[in-house]
Design an enzyme around this catalytic site. Structure first.
Site, PDB file in Angstrom:
ATOM      1  N   SER A 127       0.826  -1.208   0.000  1.00 37.94           N
ATOM      2  CA  SER A 127       0.000   0.000   0.000  1.00 37.94           C
ATOM      3  C   SER A 127       0.860   1.258   0.000  1.00 37.94           C
ATOM      4  CB  SER A 127      -0.868  -0.006   1.260  1.00 37.94           C
ATOM      5  OG  SER A 127      -1.382   1.284   1.513  1.00 37.94           O
ATOM      6  N   GLU A 129       0.284   3.600   1.772  1.00 37.50           N
ATOM      7  CA  GLU A 129       0.383   4.011   3.181  1.00 37.50           C
ATOM      8  C   GLU A 129       1.750   3.656   3.766  1.00 37.50           C
ATOM      9  OE1 GLU A 129      -1.798   5.598   5.644  1.00 37.50           O
ATOM     10  OE2 GLU A 129      -2.455   6.381   3.726  1.00 37.50           O
ATOM     11  N   TYR A 151      -1.789   0.488  10.503  1.00 39.21           N
ATOM     12  CA  TYR A 151      -2.059  -0.137   9.199  1.00 39.21           C
ATOM     13  C   TYR A 151      -0.809  -0.062   8.307  1.00 39.21           C
ATOM     14  CZ  TYR A 151      -3.675  -0.783   4.446  1.00 39.21           C
ATOM     15  OH  TYR A 151      -3.790  -1.217   3.148  1.00 39.21           O
TER      16      TYR A 151
HETATM   17  O1  F7E Z   1      -8.954   8.325   3.442  1.00 43.84           O
HETATM   18  C1  F7E Z   1      -9.246  11.768   4.622  1.00 43.84           C
HETATM   19  C2  F7E Z   1      -8.369  10.785   5.371  1.00 43.84           C
HETATM   20  O2  F7E Z   1     -10.075   6.315   4.398  1.00 43.84           O
HETATM   21  C3  F7E Z   1      -8.440   9.161   2.425  1.00 43.84           C
HETATM   22  C4  F7E Z   1      -7.198   2.288   2.038  1.00 43.84           C
HETATM   23  O3  F7E Z   1      -7.663   1.550   0.941  1.00 43.84           O
HETATM   24  O4  F7E Z   1      -5.930   3.711   0.603  1.00 43.84           O
HETATM   25  C5  F7E Z   1      -6.909   3.726   1.624  1.00 43.84           C
HETATM   26  O5  F7E Z   1      -6.439   4.428   2.750  1.00 43.84           O
HETATM   27  C6  F7E Z   1      -8.126  10.531   3.015  1.00 43.84           C
HETATM   28  C7  F7E Z   1      -7.319  10.479   4.315  1.00 43.84           C
HETATM   29  O6  F7E Z   1      -8.307   6.055   2.580  1.00 43.84           O
HETATM   30  C8  F7E Z   1     -12.491  11.621   6.225  1.00 43.84           C
HETATM   31  O7  F7E Z   1      -7.870  11.350   6.579  1.00 43.84           O
HETATM   32  C9  F7E Z   1     -11.087  13.152   5.631  1.00 43.84           C
HETATM   33  O8  F7E Z   1      -6.359  11.500   4.298  1.00 43.84           O
HETATM   34  O9  F7E Z   1     -10.497   6.934   1.987  1.00 43.84           O
HETATM   35  P1  F7E Z   1      -9.557   6.878   3.113  1.00 43.84           P
HETATM   36  P2  F7E Z   1      -6.791   5.954   3.076  1.00 43.84           P
HETATM   37  O10 F7E Z   1      -6.682   6.154   4.526  1.00 43.84           O
HETATM   38  O11 F7E Z   1      -5.962   6.842   2.202  1.00 43.84           O
HETATM   39  C10 F7E Z   1      -4.671   3.104   0.952  1.00 43.84           C
HETATM   40  C11 F7E Z   1      -3.790   3.073  -0.263  1.00 43.84           C
HETATM   41  C12 F7E Z   1      -4.827   1.784   1.609  1.00 43.84           C
HETATM   42  O12 F7E Z   1      -3.990   0.899   1.472  1.00 43.84           O
HETATM   43  C13 F7E Z   1      -5.937   1.646   2.579  1.00 43.84           C
HETATM   44  O13 F7E Z   1      -6.221   0.280   2.856  1.00 43.84           O
HETATM   45  O14 F7E Z   1      -9.362  11.187   3.330  1.00 43.84           O
HETATM   46  N1  F7E Z   1     -10.566  11.960   5.253  1.00 43.84           N
HETATM   47  N2  F7E Z   1     -12.259  12.977   6.240  1.00 43.84           N
HETATM   48  C14 F7E Z   1     -11.407  10.982   5.606  1.00 43.84           C
HETATM   49  N3  F7E Z   1     -11.346   9.653   5.423  1.00 43.84           N
HETATM   50  C15 F7E Z   1     -12.381   8.922   5.879  1.00 43.84           C
HETATM   51  N4  F7E Z   1     -12.351   7.585   5.693  1.00 43.84           N
HETATM   52  N5  F7E Z   1     -13.466   9.500   6.500  1.00 43.84           N
HETATM   53  C16 F7E Z   1     -13.562  10.852   6.711  1.00 43.84           C
HETATM   54  O15 F7E Z   1     -14.526  11.321   7.277  1.00 43.84           O
END
Ligand code: F7E
Length: 343
Positions: A127, A129, A151
């Site tokens: 990832s 990440e 993670y």
């Molecule tokens: O967040 C921001 C949050 O949860 C994207 C997984 O598939 O991709 C994914 O991880 C961004 C972050 O994905 C909210 O803080 C703001 O900056 O959609 P996400 P992620 O954390 O980038 C990677 C490549 C993986 O490997 C993972 O398994 O959006 N954000 N406000 C928020 N995110 C969420 N979920 N909810 C909010 O309210």
């Protein structure tokens, strides 16, 4: 005909990969948790249309004997290890479970294949990440890792385990370093789907606002359908290697909101509220990948643009809230090939 095993087959990527491999003529097997078998309507929603063509085996990534049993009873040419606790925010709430599933689960898979079928080609879902607090931009295969969440740390450990099995035992082990990838099958907890599903609810009067943790984070969003093709290509290459898979474009969560709300003629500023309870203890500010190696070595390319992904997701969520066509839910096939209870 090749035979493939997919862990995480009920998820977004697993379901698209199963479709892709079936279309290529593969016999496709999946590891599923026993709880999923007991609740197939809900848990198999993404693979309902494929069930009569899949071979599903109950096993838990928390139990080495259950993984060992499946690998000892069937022969596989390729294994795609996608199963994981993949929600970054949840990994801050319960880092122990994330570590356990993501690290030990990967280790169990690698150890079982090394013991029983060392010639099976193995794919690990790395990832972006893992780059976390980025050391260079854009990020490529040689960029040092600096994970910012349990993670991300668990994925670095899985990546290193995979590399170590390749180097220590000569197994064909490849890791994809995939940047964010989305689709209408994305889980509701991820920001893209949270935004598009809430827009559909706002548009139909079921919700009045959308609460988010930050609008400033920047991500490189691609389409899951494009990215599963890269996974397959990695296992067809003559040499096991690691590849970044990304669109090369960074967008803020704000831009995502702007675009998605504009799809239904709404202004995001009237609906989006910042909620600090949704902020992560350590945020990853910017991720943007350079997939030049995957393009050059594997001949991979993406088909979907950022705008097309957002549009497809908004349309699918609108359709789900307010169906325009009476589509019957696919019935679960009685021909579902389930392994015996003892399997
Ligand atoms: O967040 C921001 C949050 O949860 C994207 C997984 O598939 O991709 C994914 O991880 C961004 C972050 O994905 C909210 O803080 C703001 O900056 O959609 P996400 P992620 O954390 O980038 C990677 C490549 C993986 O490997 C993972 O398994 O959006 N954000 N406000 C928020 N995110 C969420 N979920 N909810 C909010 O309210």
């Amino acid at each position: 005909m090749k035979t493939a095993l997919i862990t995480g087959i009920t998820g977004q990527d697993g379901s698209y990969l199963a479709e892709h491999l079936l279309a290529l003529g593969y016999e496709v097997h999946g590891l599923v948790r026993r709880v999923a078998l007991e609740d197939p309507e809900r848990r198999f929603a993404r693979i309902a249309h494929l069930l009569d063509r899949l071979h599903l085996h109950p096993a838990s990534l928390e139990s080495y004997p259950s993984v060992f049993r499946v690998v000892s009873r069937h022969e596989f040419d390729e294994c795609y290890h996608l199963a994981a606790q993949s929600f970054v925010a949840e990994s801050f709430s319960d880092g122990f479970s994330t570590m356990n599933t993501n690290i030990n689960g990967t280790h169990y898979m690698l150890a079982a294949f090394n013991e029983l079928q060392p010639r099976c080609r193995f794919y690990f879902a790395g990832s972006s990440e893992m780059f976390g607090k980025v050391r260079e931009t854009p990020q490529r295969e040689t960029t040092p890792f600096y994970p910012r969440s349990p993670y991300g740390i668990s994925k670095v450990a899985g990546f290193e385990l995979t590399r170590n099995y390749r180097e220590a035992y000569g197994m064909f082990c490849a890791s994809g370093i995939l940047f964010n990838h989305e689709s209408p099958r994305r889980g509701f907890e991820f920001v893209t789907r949270k935004i598009t599903s809430t827009i559909a609810r706002i548009k139909t009067g079921l919700a009045t606002e959308l609460r988010l943790g930050t609008l400033d984070a920047r991500r490189d969003w691609g389409h899951a359908k494009d990215y599963v093709r890269a996974m397959h290509l990695m296992l067809q290459h003559e040499q096991a290697d690691d590849f970044v898979v990304a669109s090369g474009e960074a967008h803020t969560v704000r831009e995502l909101c702007e675009l998605a709300f504009a799809e239904v003629d709404l202004d995001y500023r009237e609906y989006v509220k910042l909620d600090e309870r949704l902020q992560r203890p350590a945020e990853v500010e910017l991720l943007v990948g350079d997939a030049a190696k995957a393009r050059r070595v594997l001949g991979w390319e993406s088909h979907y643009t950022f705008t097309e992904i957002v549009r497809e997701m908004v349309e699918a969520d609108l359709e789900a809230v307010h169906p325009t066509s009476a589509k019957a839910a696919p019935a679960l096939s009685p021909r579902l090939t389930l392994a015996r209870a003892s399997d």
